[in-house]
Design a protein around this motif. Sequence first.
Motif, PDB file in Angstrom:
ATOM      1  N   SER A   1       0.802  -1.221   0.000  1.00 53.08           N
ATOM      2  CA  SER A   1       0.000   0.000   0.000  1.00 53.08           C
ATOM      3  C   SER A   1       0.838   1.277   0.000  1.00 53.08           C
ATOM      4  O   SER A   1       0.287   2.374  -0.067  1.00 53.08           O
ATOM      5  N   ILE A   2       2.154   1.140   0.043  1.00 55.43           N
ATOM      6  CA  ILE A   2       3.006   2.335   0.115  1.00 55.43           C
ATOM      7  C   ILE A   2       2.991   3.075  -1.221  1.00 55.43           C
ATOM      8  O   ILE A   2       3.327   2.520  -2.252  1.00 55.43           O
ATOM      9  N   ASN A   3       2.595   4.334  -1.177  1.00 55.07           N
ATOM     10  CA  ASN A   3       2.605   5.189  -2.372  1.00 55.07           C
ATOM     11  C   ASN A   3       3.873   6.006  -2.486  1.00 55.07           C
ATOM     12  O   ASN A   3       4.295   6.374  -3.577  1.00 55.07           O
ATOM     13  N   ALA A   4       4.461   6.315  -1.348  1.00 50.02           N
ATOM     14  CA  ALA A   4       5.715   7.067  -1.335  1.00 50.02           C
ATOM     15  C   ALA A   4       6.407   6.790  -0.003  1.00 50.02           C
ATOM     16  O   ALA A   4       5.751   6.491   1.002  1.00 50.02           O
ATOM     17  N   ILE A   5       7.719   6.908   0.002  1.00 50.77           N
ATOM     18  CA  ILE A   5       8.498   6.708   1.224  1.00 50.77           C
ATOM     19  C   ILE A   5       9.670   7.671   1.191  1.00 50.77           C
ATOM     20  O   ILE A   5      10.153   8.023   0.103  1.00 50.77           O
ATOM     21  N   GLY A   6      10.088   8.122   2.350  1.00 51.75           N
ATOM     22  CA  GLY A   6      11.174   9.072   2.344  1.00 51.75           C
ATOM     23  C   GLY A   6      11.690   9.402   3.729  1.00 51.75           C
ATOM     24  O   GLY A   6      11.405   8.693   4.702  1.00 51.75           O
ATOM     25  N   TRP A   7      12.436  10.488   3.801  1.00 50.07           N
ATOM     26  CA  TRP A   7      13.092  10.914   5.036  1.00 50.07           C
ATOM     27  C   TRP A   7      12.731  12.345   5.386  1.00 50.07           C
ATOM     28  O   TRP A   7      12.703  13.215   4.499  1.00 50.07           O
ATOM     29  N   TYR A   8      12.479  12.565   6.671  1.00 44.97           N
ATOM     30  CA  TYR A   8      12.266  13.878   7.237  1.00 44.97           C
ATOM     31  C   TYR A   8      13.312  14.079   8.323  1.00 44.97           C
ATOM     32  O   TYR A   8      13.931  13.113   8.793  1.00 44.97           O
ATOM     33  N   ARG A   9      13.492  15.316   8.726  1.00 47.23           N
ATOM     34  CA  ARG A   9      14.371  15.593   9.859  1.00 47.23           C
ATOM     35  C   ARG A   9      13.809  16.736  10.679  1.00 47.23           C
ATOM     36  O   ARG A   9      13.109  17.608  10.161  1.00 47.23           O
TER      37      ARG A   9
ATOM     38  N   ARG B   1      16.284   2.921  -2.904  1.00 44.54           N
ATOM     39  CA  ARG B   1      15.506   1.854  -2.287  1.00 44.54           C
ATOM     40  C   ARG B   1      15.914   0.503  -2.851  1.00 44.54           C
ATOM     41  O   ARG B   1      16.318   0.386  -4.002  1.00 44.54           O
ATOM     42  N   ASP B   2      15.786  -0.486  -2.000  1.00 43.36           N
ATOM     43  CA  ASP B   2      16.028  -1.877  -2.351  1.00 43.36           C
ATOM     44  C   ASP B   2      14.691  -2.593  -2.202  1.00 43.36           C
ATOM     45  O   ASP B   2      14.296  -2.960  -1.097  1.00 43.36           O
ATOM     46  N   ASN B   3      13.986  -2.742  -3.309  1.00 50.52           N
ATOM     47  CA  ASN B   3      12.645  -3.317  -3.253  1.00 50.52           C
ATOM     48  C   ASN B   3      12.659  -4.764  -2.768  1.00 50.52           C
ATOM     49  O   ASN B   3      11.721  -5.207  -2.093  1.00 50.52           O
ATOM     50  N   ALA B   4      13.705  -5.485  -3.091  1.00 52.12           N
ATOM     51  CA  ALA B   4      13.771  -6.892  -2.687  1.00 52.12           C
ATOM     52  C   ALA B   4      13.803  -7.035  -1.167  1.00 52.12           C
ATOM     53  O   ALA B   4      13.301  -8.022  -0.615  1.00 52.12           O
TER      54      ALA B   4
ATOM     55  N   ILE C   1      10.786   9.246  -2.263  1.00 50.05           N
ATOM     56  CA  ILE C   1      10.661   8.459  -3.487  1.00 50.05           C
ATOM     57  C   ILE C   1       9.203   8.056  -3.633  1.00 50.05           C
ATOM     58  O   ILE C   1       8.662   7.366  -2.770  1.00 50.05           O
ATOM     59  N   PRO C   2       8.530   8.460  -4.695  1.00 55.26           N
ATOM     60  CA  PRO C   2       7.162   8.015  -4.925  1.00 55.26           C
ATOM     61  C   PRO C   2       7.150   6.610  -5.529  1.00 55.26           C
ATOM     62  O   PRO C   2       8.198   6.110  -5.964  1.00 55.26           O
TER      63      PRO C   2
END
Length: 115
Positions: free
Chosen positions: A30-38, A71-74, A51-52
């Motif tokens: 279900s992930i549409n985007a993932i990333g980093w905040y600070r 990202r490493d999808n595997a 990364i969308p």
Amino acid sequence: QIQLVESGGGLVQAGGSLRLSCAASGSIFSINAIGWYRQAPGRQRDSVATIPRSGSTNYQHSVTGRFTISRDNANNTVYLQMNSMKPGATAVYYCAAWGLGGPYWGQGTQDTVSS
């Protein structure tokens, strides 16, 4: 539900590098985007890089050319390679994912850049 676990933070001298990892589990589909905040002390939480599911990555202007998100999808893992770090980059870094019921946040990892 999505669970995110960060690792790789620590102390580095200005000009040095750190690599953060974020392992995702749960409803990965279900992930549409993932990333980093600070979030630096006394400041709001800001986006660093995302990364969308499709499309190009996005970076905060101040880190463009020095930070790289991948990202490493595997292995359901997202990385943030941070080079040429500056003292102003000292903050708690959070992994974030947007999906069903989200956004979801990791517990955060403290990164300190000494001058």
